[in-house]
Each structure stands twice: as C-alpha cells, then as structure tokens.
Write a protein that holds these residues in place. Structure first.
Motif, mmCIF file in Angstrom:
data_model
loop_
_atom_site.group_PDB
_atom_site.id
_atom_site.type_symbol
_atom_site.label_atom_id
_atom_site.label_comp_id
_atom_site.label_asym_id
_atom_site.label_seq_id
_atom_site.Cartn_x
_atom_site.Cartn_y
_atom_site.Cartn_z
ATOM 1 N N LEU A 123 0.814 -1.219 0.000
ATOM 2 C CA LEU A 123 0.000 0.000 0.000
ATOM 3 C C LEU A 123 0.849 1.271 0.000
ATOM 4 O O LEU A 123 1.801 1.372 0.763
ATOM 5 C CB LEU A 123 -0.910 -0.024 1.247
ATOM 6 N N TYR A 124 0.518 2.221 -0.889
ATOM 7 C CA TYR A 124 1.205 3.511 -0.839
ATOM 8 C C TYR A 124 0.291 4.622 -1.314
ATOM 9 O O TYR A 124 -0.702 4.383 -2.012
ATOM 10 C CB TYR A 124 2.520 3.495 -1.633
ATOM 11 N N GLU A 125 0.660 5.854 -0.916
ATOM 12 C CA GLU A 125 -0.057 7.036 -1.404
ATOM 13 C C GLU A 125 0.894 7.817 -2.289
ATOM 14 O O GLU A 125 2.018 8.110 -1.907
ATOM 15 C CB GLU A 125 -0.518 7.899 -0.212
ATOM 16 N N ASP A 126 0.441 8.129 -3.495
ATOM 17 C CA ASP A 126 1.268 8.924 -4.395
ATOM 18 C C ASP A 126 1.150 10.391 -3.980
ATOM 19 O O ASP A 126 0.046 10.950 -3.935
ATOM 20 C CB ASP A 126 0.800 8.727 -5.839
ATOM 21 N N ASN A 127 2.295 10.992 -3.699
ATOM 22 C CA ASN A 127 2.340 12.352 -3.160
ATOM 23 C C ASN A 127 1.748 13.393 -4.088
ATOM 24 O O ASN A 127 1.064 14.315 -3.660
ATOM 25 C CB ASN A 127 3.794 12.747 -2.906
ATOM 26 N N ASP A 128 2.060 13.285 -5.386
ATOM 27 C CA ASP A 128 1.664 14.318 -6.338
ATOM 28 C C ASP A 128 0.191 14.293 -6.668
ATOM 29 O O ASP A 128 -0.400 15.312 -7.000
ATOM 30 C CB ASP A 128 2.475 14.172 -7.629
ATOM 31 N N VAL A 229 -7.571 4.342 3.678
ATOM 32 C CA VAL A 229 -7.628 2.923 3.295
ATOM 33 C C VAL A 229 -7.356 2.039 4.516
ATOM 34 O O VAL A 229 -8.083 1.072 4.775
ATOM 35 C CB VAL A 229 -6.619 2.615 2.164
ATOM 36 N N LEU A 230 -6.327 2.397 5.277
ATOM 37 C CA LEU A 230 -5.978 1.591 6.458
ATOM 38 C C LEU A 230 -7.130 1.584 7.465
ATOM 39 O O LEU A 230 -7.459 0.543 8.050
ATOM 40 C CB LEU A 230 -4.697 2.138 7.115
ATOM 41 N N ASP A 231 -7.744 2.761 7.641
ATOM 42 C CA ASP A 231 -8.875 2.864 8.575
ATOM 43 C C ASP A 231 -10.036 1.985 8.098
ATOM 44 O O ASP A 231 -10.667 1.273 8.878
ATOM 45 C CB ASP A 231 -9.301 4.337 8.671
ATOM 46 N N HIS A 232 -10.271 2.023 6.782
ATOM 47 C CA HIS A 232 -11.347 1.214 6.193
ATOM 48 C C HIS A 232 -11.074 -0.283 6.398
ATOM 49 O O HIS A 232 -11.950 -1.036 6.834
ATOM 50 C CB HIS A 232 -11.448 1.541 4.695
ATOM 51 N N LEU A 233 -9.845 -0.701 6.099
ATOM 52 C CA LEU A 233 -9.479 -2.120 6.250
ATOM 53 C C LEU A 233 -9.582 -2.541 7.715
ATOM 54 O O LEU A 233 -9.974 -3.665 8.032
ATOM 55 C CB LEU A 233 -8.058 -2.376 5.731
ATOM 56 N N ASN A 234 -9.229 -1.604 8.601
ATOM 57 C CA ASN A 234 -9.294 -1.906 10.024
ATOM 58 C C ASN A 234 -10.734 -2.076 10.495
ATOM 59 O O ASN A 234 -11.070 -3.026 11.195
ATOM 60 C CB ASN A 234 -8.579 -0.802 10.813
#
Ligand code: MN
Ligand code: MN
Length: 476
Positions: A123-128, A229-234
């Motif tokens: 999992l990653y977030e693209d900064n731009d 996303v992490l909150d949702h998966l949690n």
C-alpha cells in the motif's frame, strides 16, 4: 438420377479428417452441450482463485457422497473419498474392484491461473496525485499490457496478528466497487510508452492498482488517503498494515463468465486455464460408478509458476493420497506397493492447449494445431526447442487413449503448442511421469490463453467431459 457428392468413402476411411463438433452434433448432444456449459459457466464465475476453486469442488464432491479419507476405515468397492491439502489442492477417488497396485486411472489438472498478487508491503499514497494504490507482483505468464483499464476484483486470505483468518472478496457482486490499473492516455503516450516494445508496453512495476482518493479526516496525518484505506481495512476486516505480510491477496478480472457470439457458442472467462479441466475432470469422476480400476481426480496448484512448493505437483501430496488408499486394504503395506500403484497408473495431465487464433495463424503449423470446437486436444508432447522439458507420451499409450476416445465416440484432435521453435510451454505431465507412470496431456484448446478473457468452445467443454468419463472406464 443425380447422386450427391459425399466425397470419397475410401478417403474418409483412410485419412485423418477433423470437423467442428457443431457440424455433426445430434439434438441430444446439443442439449448435453448446453447443460454442461451452463454448470461450467456458473463454476468459472465463482472460482476466481485456486482456493475458491478448491472450495467449490469439495462442495460438489461432498454433495455426491465423497467423504474425507480420514473418515473411511476399510476399502469398499465404490466408496468415494477425498483428501484436501492446505485448502488449495484436492484429490478425490472412487475405489475400484481391482487392487490399487495394478494402478489407477488418474486425471490431474491445476486450479491456479495467471494473475496479479499483492506485494508483501503493497500500500502507498502517491504524493503528487494524492491517490492510494497497491503494488503487485504478477503470477505466471501474462502479457502485462492486457491487465490495464479493466475492472479488477480482489480475493484473498489474511492472517491477522492474533492468528485469526479473514477472507477478502471485493468486486464480484455488482454492488461492490471494483479496482483498476490506469494506462497512459493516447495523447501523451508516444515518447514515454510508444517507443517501448510490446512486452514492455506496461512494465511489472507499473501494475499498480488504483484504490482510493478520499482523505482521512485527521489534520496531523501525513498520508491521509493511505490512512483512509488503512482505517477502512481496520473497520471492515480488523486489519493493520503489517497484516499484508501474512496474506495471499490476488487481483483478478472482475465479473462473471459471458457467452461469446450471436450464437452463444463460446465462453469468455478469466481462469479457464486450467479450471475448465478441474471442472470437467471432477464432474466426470462424480458422474462415474462401478469401475474396475480406482479412478482419481487430482487438482493441484502452482502449475503456472513451475510447480514448486507444497501445494504443487512436485510435493509428495499424491504419494500421500496413494498411501492412504493402500492403507485402507493393509495398514502395514510394504513400500513396494506404493511404487507399483503409482507406476501402473494411467494418467491424463488435464490441461489446455493454445487454439488457432484467426488473426495470428502464422504462429501455428496448421496441420498440427488445435481449433476450438473440434474436441478435446490430445497433446503428445509439450516443451520447447526440440521437445525440451517435455513428457513425450509413448506410441503404446497414445494408442490406448486414441482407442478409448474412438470407442466412446469422443470428438478429439491433436495439436502442438505452436510451430517448431516458435515458443512453447510445459504442463505437469513430466512431473507425473517421474512416478514411472504413463501420462499424456489432453484438454480443450483456448483462444487468448492467459489473458483476462480466455475463450473456449461450449462444445469442447462437453467433449472434454466425455473424454474423461471414457478414460475413467479404461481397464486392461
Ligand atoms: Mn494450464
Ligand atoms: Mn497456463
């Protein structure tokens, strides 16, 4: 009086001629073709991974009276048993009247299909762009450019920190969201992508799955979309990011199998290599009875990446299944009996072959190439570059298979995977042959094999099923 020109009977008697099944099928056969392909399409729609495929096949086996082998104490002719391996393989048998040391009739297929697996830390977030994505590592032989701009579903198993198991299935229900991998727009692709060769049109590291764009409401958070996303998966699954490490998550084409063509004669679906064989071989076993030789259907995993690992054909699972069968007659059977049982077995490596695609005929030598709708394809050898790494079935065994299919009036054809030196590929046949058993490859042919939408003929699903039914009946 005029006579119809029906061609030379002398010629039709002596030469090998193959016709589409559709040209000769009777009304009864057309009905059988419709019935079996309906069941198959329901199966292939649900069986999106090796685990799901195994679950469904076990369900079918249990419905048909197959029992876990642990629950059976003694050899009883006609008894139906099965054994599961790690939720990914299943072996099932109908116990024959003949001693197992004389050999079994075994059909072995695989239930894994090419796909995109999530990386361990995906999992990653693209900064731009403030978009969240998942990194993948493709599994098996794919043409990567085929996997972009299509709806994708996510299926998998996650082992949480406390050992609890969670199953993920998102993207198959029409109410579910789907995922996708974004390709470059044609307006801007010429330099960056247009000069690449086709295999590099999309690179492995560009197969990142688009996941989310909403920020989590927390001013102090550095990666707000990733946190969403992490909150949702949690909340949904009790997951934290570290749980991806102990997970097997597969990204596959979303949606059901479809009928192809005005005439609905073909089936378009993901995963037909090789679940079309898993389905037809298990169905043929379920529909068999009163057999002299023990009949076995084995569905294994990891074929697409070279058959390594404990759920592959190279593991000792098949030996273990045979020894459990032998123990039903004699708990202290001598070791030699296991070797005899394996080496006297007749095996079909039940796998698909590449059918002629009308737009790319030049990769085949057409006299030795399979066509969809012409019946099950018997492939004497696979391999590449001078039959390398191939099980080359003997004349004697080819003779037995041919005779069996002809007596049962099964439509069959032969085919090589492409012209000599054009490319190639392998199956599990050579690993089965390591047990000193006779093996040949036989299964339907597919157009667009290993793509998100592989194409089969409904008529071949039926022909394959009929072929496997006749194979289980072989006696010597
Ligand atoms: Mn295959
Ligand atoms: Mn394959």
């Amino acid at each position: 009086m005029a006579t119809k020109n029906r061609g030379s009977t002398r010629e039709s008697k002596l030469s090998m001629e193959r016709k589409p099944i559709w040209d000769t099928a009777t009304k009864k056969q057309l009905k059988e073709i419709t019935d079996i392909s309906k069941g198959y399409m329901e199966f292939i729609t649900r069986a999106k991974t090796e685990r799901l495929s195994t679950d469904i096949l076990v369900e079918e086996l249990e419905k048909a009276g197959f029992k876990p082998i642990d629950k059976v104490r003694k050899w009883k002719v006609g008894e139906k048993v099965y054994m599961l391996n790690r939720g990914k393989n299943v072996a099932a048998a109908i116990l024959g009247s003949e001693d197992l040391t004389k050999g079994a009739n075994l059909i072995a297929s695989h239930s894994d299909s090419p796909r995109l697996d999530l990386k361990q830390n995906p999992l990653y977030e693209d900064n731009d762009t403030k978009l969240a994505l998942l990194k993948t590592h493709y599994y098996g032989g794919i043409k990567k450019y085929q996997w972009v701009n299509i709806p994708l579903a996510i299926h998998g198993k996650v082992i949480l920190g406390d050992g609890k198991e969670v199953d993920l299935h998102i993207g198959e229900d029409p109410k579910d969201p789907v995922f996708t991998i974004a390709d470059l727009l044609p307006h801007l692709y010429r330099k960056k992508q247009g000069e690449r060769k086709l295999p590099d049109g999309i690179l492995g590291e560009e197969l990142n799955v688009l996941l989310a764009s909403l920020p989590f409401d927390d001013k102090k958070a550095k990666k707000k979309v990733k946190l969403w996303v992490l909150d949702h998966l949690n909340k949904e699954y009790g997951m934290i990011e570290e749980d991806f490490v102990s997970a097997e998550i597969e990204v596959v084409p979303a949606g059901p199998a479809r009928e192809i063509g005005f005439d609905r004669s073909m089936i378009g679906a993901y995963g037909q290599d090789d679940r079309i064989c898993a389905y037809t071989s298990v169905k043929a076993l379920v529909d068999s009875s009163k057999l002299k030789r023990t009949s076995i259907s084995l569905v294994i995993d990891k074929e697409e990446i070279g058959s390594d690992g404990p759920t592959s054909i190279k593991s000792r699972f098949l030996d273990e299944f045979y020894s459990r069968l032998l123990e039903l007659r004699d708990p202290d059977y001598p070791d030699r009996k296991l070797r005899l049982a394996l080496s006297n077995t007749f095996a079909i490596s039940s796998d698909v072959n590449g059918a002629v695609n009308p737009m790319f005929k030049q990769v085949h030598e057409l006299q030795n190439a399979a066509r969809i709708g012409f019946g099950i394809c018997v492939t004497k050898y696979t391999g590449s570059g001078g039959k390398f790494s191939s099980n080359d079935a003997s004349a004697e065994f080819m003779g037995l298979i041919r005779k069996t299919f002809n007596i049962a009036k099964v439509p069959w054809q032969t085919g090589e995977l492409g012209k000599v030196d054009e490319g190639g590929g392998g199956t599990i046949a050579k690993f089965l042959a390591e047990h000193n058993m006779d093996v040949v490859d036989a299964g339907p042919s597919l157009i667009s094999m290993h793509s998100p939408m592989e194409i089969s003929s409904k008529a071949d699903v039926w022909a394959t099923y009929k072929a496997y039914l006749s194979f289980y009946k072989i006696t010597i």
